[in-house]
Enzyme design. Structure first.
Site, PDB file in Angstrom:
ATOM      1  N   GLU A  90      40.719  50.140  28.291  1.00  0.00           N
ATOM      2  CA  GLU A  90      39.450  50.238  27.270  1.00  0.00           C
ATOM      3  C   GLU A  90      38.502  51.002  28.018  1.00  0.00           C
ATOM      4  O   GLU A  90      38.344  51.053  29.335  1.00  0.00           O
ATOM      5  CB  GLU A  90      39.046  48.840  27.045  1.00  0.00           C
ATOM      6  N   CYS A 103      31.337  52.945  30.526  1.00  0.00           N
ATOM      7  CA  CYS A 103      32.466  51.672  31.884  1.00  0.00           C
ATOM      8  C   CYS A 103      34.121  52.348  31.528  1.00  0.00           C
ATOM      9  O   CYS A 103      34.415  52.501  30.481  1.00  0.00           O
ATOM     10  CB  CYS A 103      32.167  50.826  30.553  1.00  0.00           C
ATOM     11  N   CYS A 110      45.141  43.650  35.893  1.00  0.00           N
ATOM     12  CA  CYS A 110      44.861  43.115  37.192  1.00  0.00           C
ATOM     13  C   CYS A 110      45.252  42.795  38.247  1.00  0.00           C
ATOM     14  O   CYS A 110      45.442  41.391  37.364  1.00  0.00           O
ATOM     15  CB  CYS A 110      42.421  43.478  37.248  1.00  0.00           C
ATOM     16  N   CYS A 114      40.450  36.832  38.836  1.00  0.00           N
ATOM     17  CA  CYS A 114      39.733  35.925  39.160  1.00  0.00           C
ATOM     18  C   CYS A 114      39.701  35.385  37.570  1.00  0.00           C
ATOM     19  O   CYS A 114      39.749  35.181  36.215  1.00  0.00           O
ATOM     20  CB  CYS A 114      38.411  37.056  38.974  1.00  0.00           C
ATOM     21  N   CYS A 117      38.000  36.128  33.726  1.00  0.00           N
ATOM     22  CA  CYS A 117      38.461  36.982  33.445  1.00  0.00           C
ATOM     23  C   CYS A 117      39.625  37.472  33.029  1.00  0.00           C
ATOM     24  O   CYS A 117      40.451  37.373  33.495  1.00  0.00           O
ATOM     25  CB  CYS A 117      38.076  38.118  34.782  1.00  0.00           C
ATOM     26  N   CYS A 348      31.170  42.746  29.070  1.00  0.00           N
ATOM     27  CA  CYS A 348      31.678  42.451  30.469  1.00  0.00           C
ATOM     28  C   CYS A 348      32.832  41.384  29.849  1.00  0.00           C
ATOM     29  O   CYS A 348      32.663  40.486  30.266  1.00  0.00           O
ATOM     30  CB  CYS A 348      30.738  41.809  31.315  1.00  0.00           C
TER      31      CYS A 348
HETATM   32  N1  SAH Z   1      37.547  44.763  38.872  1.00  0.00           N
HETATM   33  C1  SAH Z   1      35.902  44.928  39.602  1.00  0.00           C
HETATM   34  C2  SAH Z   1      35.442  45.352  38.167  1.00  0.00           C
HETATM   35  C3  SAH Z   1      35.624  45.072  37.305  1.00  0.00           C
HETATM   36  S1  SAH Z   1      34.820  43.318  35.852  1.00  0.00           S
HETATM   37  C4  SAH Z   1      34.963  43.674  39.518  1.00  0.00           C
HETATM   38  O1  SAH Z   1      35.475  42.920  39.752  1.00  0.00           O
HETATM   39  O2  SAH Z   1      33.669  44.221  39.965  1.00  0.00           O
HETATM   40  C5  SAH Z   1      33.189  44.270  36.003  1.00  0.00           C
HETATM   41  C6  SAH Z   1      32.431  42.705  35.850  1.00  0.00           C
HETATM   42  O3  SAH Z   1      32.494  42.016  35.199  1.00  0.00           O
HETATM   43  C7  SAH Z   1      32.620  42.073  37.709  1.00  0.00           C
HETATM   44  O4  SAH Z   1      31.453  41.399  38.312  1.00  0.00           O
HETATM   45  C8  SAH Z   1      33.120  41.201  36.725  1.00  0.00           C
HETATM   46  O5  SAH Z   1      32.977  39.911  37.694  1.00  0.00           O
HETATM   47  C9  SAH Z   1      32.618  40.760  35.935  1.00  0.00           C
HETATM   48  N2  SAH Z   1      33.535  39.732  34.533  1.00  0.00           N
HETATM   49  C10 SAH Z   1      34.463  39.303  34.686  1.00  0.00           C
HETATM   50  N3  SAH Z   1      34.675  38.267  33.545  1.00  0.00           N
HETATM   51  C11 SAH Z   1      33.650  38.615  33.362  1.00  0.00           C
HETATM   52  C12 SAH Z   1      33.741  37.075  31.890  1.00  0.00           C
HETATM   53  N4  SAH Z   1      34.243  36.637  31.117  1.00  0.00           N
HETATM   54  N5  SAH Z   1      32.388  38.292  31.684  1.00  0.00           N
HETATM   55  C13 SAH Z   1      31.079  38.402  32.643  1.00  0.00           C
HETATM   56  N6  SAH Z   1      31.331  38.600  33.025  1.00  0.00           N
HETATM   57  C14 SAH Z   1      32.520  39.389  33.977  1.00  0.00           C
HETATM   58 FE1  SF4 Z   2      40.846  42.356  38.301  1.00  0.00          FE
HETATM   59 FE2  SF4 Z   2      38.794  40.734  36.816  1.00  0.00          FE
HETATM   60 FE3  SF4 Z   2      39.073  40.041  39.096  1.00  0.00          FE
HETATM   61 FE4  SF4 Z   2      37.985  42.270  38.553  1.00  0.00          FE
HETATM   62  S1  SF4 Z   2      36.718  40.542  38.002  1.00  0.00           S
HETATM   63  S2  SF4 Z   2      38.922  41.545  40.429  1.00  0.00           S
HETATM   64  S3  SF4 Z   2      38.837  43.402  36.521  1.00  0.00           S
HETATM   65  S4  SF4 Z   2      40.571  39.392  37.865  1.00  0.00           S
END
Ligand code: SAH
Ligand code: SF4
Length: 373
Positions: A90, A103, A110, A114, A117, A348
């Site tokens: 996306e 974005c 990934c 995390c 996410c 996000c």
């Molecule tokens: N992988 C990279 C970039 C993609 S995520 C990273 O982790 O930085 C972009 C941002 O959205 C990151 O700060 C991530 O931690 C945050 N993010 C992930 N899941 C989220 C959620 N459910 N709600 C709000 N932010 C989230």
């Molecule tokens: Fe991967 Fe989501 Fe963690 Fe970013 S926040 S490193 S996209 S698992």
């Protein structure tokens, strides 16, 4: 067939040289492809006819194909893009009064998992190619009518003044620094005057904290840096952002300091997702103030965006205000990210696309949910 979107300028010059073509021809073609959004060699009218013919037989200009185009009530636009074999990623365009931000995704899924996410919950399929990464900008420019090809009646000046995409953030699906070479090729195109000519300050890489790759980025292509911090101590961060077990906070803070020596901005942005009762207490904020004492930084608090079975809740607005207040009182510039596009799951952490999970993580995730009381 060679996809010209896979090349940055140096790469294209080399490829042209192998075919006996001069460097200025490569620059000419690059401008057609990226500035004009042209994907038809026949229309590159100032390129020699014989070269156009040989390009047409040996090369193509191919961005991922849009499968779905969704517009949110707030104007945020999300495209689901086919990257083959049942995978889709996306891309989100966020219009604001003074800028337009795209974005961009860097991987199908990934691997870093995390806890909060939805991309991570799907597991990992593969890295996107450079062409698939820059193809998102190429395509969005076209679909938003910014490329001359899409709006041929506009004079160049008019188009540039109203540059629709002024900023790019590598904050879509995937960890950009885990797909280093392809991401850097795409970043170079974003910055190149023959392509998109964006300022380094307006191109941001967001990383969960892969320390050696932060150092490499500083050497090879320093752009604005955002670091997904999300926790104020190693215990908590080990659980929320598992890569922390490999590169703990002290190492991450030191890498941020080293990065700033060559960064286009004089601060790092720390992203911090606000999870109710998990990382959002006053004590966490105070711990953060101490943690980042030696790192010039700004904080961007992200209210958690829920997705099915996440197991987390968003911190209440009043809690986020108090948390921000503690950082601000300590002299740290702190903003709270406005939630954009959540009605179309474009906010996000909500980008799920479609991933054929090679790691079977989604299966493990569902199983782990099932054993919970
Ligand atoms: N992988 C990279 C970039 C993609 S995520 C990273 O982790 O930085 C972009 C941002 O959205 C990151 O700060 C991530 O931690 C945050 N993010 C992930 N899941 C989220 C959620 N459910 N709600 C709000 N932010 C989230
Ligand atoms: Fe991967 Fe989501 Fe963690 Fe970013 S926040 S490193 S996209 S698992």
């Amino acid at each position: 067939m060679i996809n010209l979107l896979d090349f940055d300028l140096d790469g294209l010059v080399d490829w042209f040289a192998e075919r006996g073509e001069k460097a200025f021809r490569a620059r000419q073609v690059m401008r057609w492809v990226h500035r004009e959004g042209c994907d038809d060699f026949e229309r590159m009218t100032d390129v020699a006819k014989s070269l156009r013919a040989s390009l047409a037989t040996n090369a193509c200009i191919r961005a991922p194909r849009p499968l779905r185009d969704t517009v949110s009530a707030d104007g945020t636009r999300k495209w689901l893009l086919d990257v083959g074999n049942g995978n889709a990623v996306e891309t989100v365009f966020i219009p604001e009064t003074s800028r337009g931000t795209l974005c961009v995704s860097s991987q199908a899924g990934c691997a870093l998992d995390c806890a909060f996410c939805s991309t991570g919950k799907q597991g990992f399929n593969r890295n996107l190619t450079a062409g698939e990464i820059i193809g998102q900008l190429w395509l969005a420019n076209k679909l938003l009518g910014a490329a001359r090809d899409a709006a041929p009646d506009l004079e160049a000046g008019e188009r540039d003044n109203g540059r629709i995409i002024s900023n790019v953030v590598m904050m879509g699906m995937g960890e950009p620094l885990a797909n280093f070479d392809n991401v850097v090729t795409a970043l170079r195109l974003m910055l190149d005057d023959h392509a998109y000519g964006l300022s380094r300050r307006r191109v941001t890489v967001s990383t969960s904290g892969i320390v050696p790759a932060i150092d490499r980025l500083r050497e090879e292509c320093p752009v604005a840096l955002a670091v997904s911090l999300h926790a104020s101590n190693d215990d908590l961060r080990d659980r929320l952002v598992p890569i922390n077990r490999k590169y703990p906070l002290a190492e991450l803070m030191a890498a941020c300091q080293r990065y700033l020596v060559r960064a286009p901005r004089d601060f790092v942005t720390f992203e911090y997702v606000m999870l109710d009762g998990v990382n959002d207490q006053d004590a966490h904020a105070r711990e953060l103030v101490a943690l980042v004492r030696d790192v010039p930084c700004k904080f961007n608090l992200i209210p958690f965006n829920p997705f099915p079975h996440s197991g987390f809740r968003r911190s209440p607005a009043e809690r986020i205000r108090r948390f921000a207040g503690i950082l601000i009182d300590a002299g740290i510039v702190t903003t709270t990210r406005k939630t954009r596009g959540d009605d179309v799951d474009a906010a996000c952490g909500q980008l799920a696309g479609q991933v054929q999970d090679k790691t079977r993580r989604s299966v493990r995730f569902v199983q782990s949910m099932e054993v919970r009381p």
